[in-house]
Design an enzyme around this catalytic site. Structure first.
Site, PDB file in Angstrom:
ATOM      1  N   THR A   1     -52.470  -2.146  65.516  1.00 61.32           N
ATOM      2  CA  THR A   1     -53.359  -1.319  64.952  1.00 61.32           C
ATOM      3  C   THR A   1     -53.823  -0.651  66.157  1.00 61.32           C
ATOM      4  O   THR A   1     -53.873  -0.946  67.302  1.00 61.32           O
ATOM      5  CB  THR A   1     -54.399  -2.159  63.951  1.00 61.32           C
ATOM      6  N   GLY A   2     -54.841   0.981  66.226  1.00 58.15           N
ATOM      7  CA  GLY A   2     -54.972   1.528  66.428  1.00 58.15           C
ATOM      8  C   GLY A   2     -53.559   2.087  67.827  1.00 58.15           C
ATOM      9  O   GLY A   2     -53.928   1.818  69.108  1.00 58.15           O
ATOM     10  N   GLY A   3     -52.178   2.224  67.095  1.00 61.33           N
ATOM     11  CA  GLY A   3     -51.307   2.214  68.198  1.00 61.33           C
ATOM     12  C   GLY A   3     -51.022   3.778  68.546  1.00 61.33           C
ATOM     13  O   GLY A   3     -49.687   4.035  69.184  1.00 61.33           O
TER      14      GLY A   3
ATOM     15  N   GLY B   1     -54.311   5.589  73.727  1.00 60.36           N
ATOM     16  CA  GLY B   1     -54.616   4.539  74.483  1.00 60.36           C
ATOM     17  C   GLY B   1     -54.194   3.186  75.173  1.00 60.36           C
ATOM     18  O   GLY B   1     -52.708   3.101  74.893  1.00 60.36           O
ATOM     19  N   ILE B   2     -55.030   2.663  74.384  1.00 53.59           N
ATOM     20  CA  ILE B   2     -54.324   1.130  75.321  1.00 53.59           C
ATOM     21  C   ILE B   2     -53.143   0.140  74.025  1.00 53.59           C
ATOM     22  O   ILE B   2     -52.676   0.068  74.764  1.00 53.59           O
ATOM     23  CB  ILE B   2     -55.646   0.344  74.677  1.00 53.59           C
ATOM     24  N   GLY B   3     -53.887   0.578  72.709  1.00 55.10           N
ATOM     25  CA  GLY B   3     -52.653   0.574  71.930  1.00 55.10           C
ATOM     26  C   GLY B   3     -50.893   1.408  71.951  1.00 55.10           C
ATOM     27  O   GLY B   3     -50.014   0.646  71.802  1.00 55.10           O
TER      28      GLY B   3
ATOM     29  N   TYR C   1     -72.405  -1.559  69.749  1.00 58.66           N
ATOM     30  CA  TYR C   1     -71.186  -1.730  69.859  1.00 58.66           C
ATOM     31  C   TYR C   1     -70.221  -3.082  70.673  1.00 58.66           C
ATOM     32  O   TYR C   1     -69.721  -3.237  70.243  1.00 58.66           O
ATOM     33  CB  TYR C   1     -70.098  -1.027  70.947  1.00 58.66           C
TER      34      TYR C   1
END
Length: 241
Positions: free
Chosen positions: A15-17, A20-22, A152
């Site tokens: 998810t969130g790909g 950034g990191i994803g 956060y």
């Protein structure tokens, strides 16, 4: 002799790909032999990410805070494959000092970072193969206080409690907790703010998305076959030194 790829024949959901990191993890997982399903909220960025990854990838538009979007994600996955790896990476970060925290700010961060992550994993379970791997994307902010970053940090601390007890299915569940990383979120911060952040990192620099992706690959692959229930800090020493 041909070296065996670490995720050869595996299927991963990230998810969130799209950035950034994803995105870095999706590229690396595919390089190591996996087929990946990535999600993102914005179709344009999703299309660009799929193009950048190049092959063995399906993009599914959706918001992890909306359970109907998660249902649709797994309906698409189910028509193609079962799952070996879930990297629940999607999340959102916003600053707000204690005196200015609003209900909207609180609800947004908890809806995406906690509720969205929880149901990303829960709804994957019927498709997740025994012996699979669940990776939750935490943050060093869960243990290291940062001004105006309290909500956060609280959302990321909550994820530590979600490492599921799935030992009967031999499913490993771990948290990866990056330190400050050079992603599009950071790119929007003023130079003096970035300098202050870097000054708190013993290694003297930001992390790179590729460095976090390599740690995620370790947790996704059989290299971590005897590792479950941990929080792996990839933070340049920020939370440890």
């Amino acid at each position: 002799m041909t070296e065996t790829k670490k995720l050869q024949g595996k299927v991963a959901v990230i998810t969130g790909g799209t950035t950034g990191i994803g995105l870095a993890a999706a590229k690396l997982f595919v390089k190591e032999g996996a087929y990946v399903f990535i999600t993102g909220r914005r179709q344009k960025e999703l299309d660009e990410a799929v193009k950048a990854i190049g092959s063995n990838v399906t993009g599914v538009q959706g918001d992890i805070a909306k359970l109907t979007d998660l249902d649709r994600l797994y309906e698409i996955v189910a028509t193609n494959a079962r799952i070996d790896v879930v990297f629940a990476n999607a999340g959102v970060a916003e600053f707000a000092p204690l005196g200015k925290i609003t209900e909207e700010h609180f609800d947004k961060l908890f809806d995406i970072n906690v509720k969205g992550t929880l149901f990303t994993v829960q709804k994957a379970l019927p498709l997740l193969n025994d012996g699979g791997s669940i990776i939750l994307n935490g943050s060093v902010a869960s243990v290291k206080g940062t001004a105006a970053f309290g909500v956060y940090g609280a959302t990321k601390a909550a994820l530590r409690s979600l490492t599921s007890d799935l030992k009967d299915r031999h499913i490993r569940s771990n948290v990866i907790s990056p330190g400050p990383t050079d992603t599009p979120v950071i790119d929007g911060q003023p130079a003096d703010a970035i300098a202050r952040i870097v000054s708190t990192i013993p290694m003297g620099r930001m992390g790179e998305p590729d460095e976090i992706a390599k740690a995620a690959l370790f947790l996704a692959s059989d290299d971590s076959s005897f590792v479950t229930g941990i929080e792996l800090f990839v933070d340049g020493g920020r939370g440890q030194v």
